[in-house]
Scaffold this active site. Structure first.
Site, PDB file in Angstrom:
ATOM      1  N   SER A 153       0.805  -1.218   0.000  1.00 32.42           N
ATOM      2  CA  SER A 153       0.000   0.000   0.000  1.00 32.42           C
ATOM      3  C   SER A 153       0.842   1.275   0.000  1.00 32.42           C
ATOM      4  O   SER A 153       0.346   2.344  -0.332  1.00 32.42           O
ATOM      5  CB  SER A 153      -0.945   0.023   1.202  1.00 32.42           C
ATOM      6  OG  SER A 153      -0.215   0.169   2.409  1.00 32.42           O
ATOM      7  N   LYS A 180       0.638   4.588   6.833  1.00 32.73           N
ATOM      8  CA  LYS A 180       0.148   5.383   5.696  1.00 32.73           C
ATOM      9  C   LYS A 180       0.808   6.759   5.768  1.00 32.73           C
ATOM     10  O   LYS A 180       1.542   7.072   6.692  1.00 32.73           O
ATOM     11  CB  LYS A 180      -1.371   5.549   5.739  1.00 32.73           C
ATOM     12  CG  LYS A 180      -2.177   4.259   5.831  1.00 32.73           C
ATOM     13  CD  LYS A 180      -2.118   3.441   4.568  1.00 32.73           C
ATOM     14  CE  LYS A 180      -2.922   2.137   4.738  1.00 32.73           C
ATOM     15  NZ  LYS A 180      -2.717   1.220   3.595  1.00 32.73           N
ATOM     16  N   SER A 198      -4.692   0.687  -1.742  1.00 30.59           N
ATOM     17  CA  SER A 198      -4.474   1.054  -0.350  1.00 30.59           C
ATOM     18  C   SER A 198      -5.801   1.159   0.379  1.00 30.59           C
ATOM     19  O   SER A 198      -6.673   1.941   0.004  1.00 30.59           O
ATOM     20  CB  SER A 198      -3.727   2.400  -0.272  1.00 30.59           C
ATOM     21  OG  SER A 198      -3.632   2.843   1.067  1.00 30.59           O
TER      22      SER A 198
END
Length: 324
Positions: free
Chosen positions: A131, A186, A289
């Site tokens: 991701s 992230k 993602s």
């Protein structure tokens, strides 16, 4: 001593059973809690060894020495000069730390150092998915700074120091809001008060389009495919991200998360107003993602730390070093 051997055996068996059940998937493990308990238990044994058990063994060894000295004196008075018996061997055997202290008090210094480093300074993580490609690859072993955003108590995650607020563009590790026992990584796209829009695969923050520039395509060795790659400026961070033109902009399967009313979904994508004390996160692999577009915002209480360094990738040693 027999009682302590039994108690220690039960404690060690409980730790092994917990780890085994976690490994087999029978329970949902918590490594931070396990490490904390190991530190407390081994620390208690370490103190008991220093204050109780070791003084007892030394007293017993001294008693043997005193008895041997008394016997030598008695034999000396009787004119016997040669005395059989190895007193030193007996003393060494008494002073030797038993197995149940080796596996508790003996491990405490190592466990305590690991606990302090992991809880308050740096924690290692392994990248399990793609991701964050192209910034982070599957198999990257990274370090996370645990004090940049404020030092937190382990397990309960309560803040001790304020630290710096996360900034747009930071790569952040956090506890996954739908399942806090899992750690996610992230990039911070929206901070409290921001309006983040991702429409037709163009990112906008507070009405300002985040400028991108095309760079050579990224070749993914796992899928053996090329993807469109762009450079993007978020705050002070300039990084690369990839898009797959074959994937539609529509966000499919968004869950019913907290503050979902702050988001508007359409066939073009999503627009969200970030609540106070929360953050909007996205992966650099924009079409692969599972991020805030699907499960919502990350509360400040879920923050683990700021990722900043790849310390190992066994498949590609060139990956070692800081990343943007």
């Amino acid at each position: 001593m027999q009682a302590m051997q039994y108690v220690t055996s039960v404690i060690l068996a409980a730790f092994v059973a917990y780890v085994g059940a976690w490994y087999m998937g029978a329970i949902e493990g918590n490594f931070a809690l396990l490490l904390f308990l190991a530190t407390v238990v081994t620390g208690a044994y370490w103190l008991a060894e220093r204050l109780v058990f070791l003084p007892r063994r030394r007293k017993a060894a001294q008693a043997i020495e005193d008895a041997a000295a008394h016997r030598r004196a008695e034999l000396d008075r009787m004119g016997i000069q040669k005395v059989d018996g190895d007193v030193q061997e007996a003393k060494d055997r008494i002073l030797m730390q038993p197995w149940w202290l080796d596996w508790t008090a003996g491990l405490f210094p190592v466990i305590a150092v690991v606990f302090l480093l992991r809880s308050f300074l740096f924690e290692p993580f392994k990248i399990p998915s793609g991701s964050m490609i192209p910034t982070l690859l599957v198999g990257d072993l990274i370090l996370v700074n645990k004090f940049t955003y404020g030092i937190r108590l382990p397990v309960i995650n309560t803040k001790l120091t304020q630290g710096n607020a996360p900034q747009r563009g930071d790569v952040m590790v956090f506890r996954y809001p739908p399942q806090p026992s899992m750690d996610y990584i992230k990039r911070v796209v929206g901070v409290p008060g921001d309006e983040v829009a991702y429409l037709n695969k163009r990112l906008t923050v507070n009405g300002q389009v985040v400028e991108t520039s095309a760079v050579p395509d990224f070749f993914d060795e796992d899928t053996m495919r090329y993807f469109k790659q762009f450079e993007e400026q978020l705050g002070d961070h300039r990084h690369r991200m990839i898009n797959n033109p074959d994937v539609p902009a529509f966000v499919q399967g968004a869950s019913d998360f907290a503050n979902r009313q702050n988001c508007r979904y359409s066939v073009e994508g999503v627009v969200c107003k970030v609540p106070e004390g929360q953050y909007f996160m996205m992966g650099d692999n924009r079409d692969n993602s599972l991020d805030s577009r699907y499960w919502g915002f990350v509360p400040d209480a879920n923050i683990v730390g700021k990722a900043f360094f790849v310390w190992m990738n066994f498949g590609n040693l060139k990956r070692i070093g800081p990343f943007r």
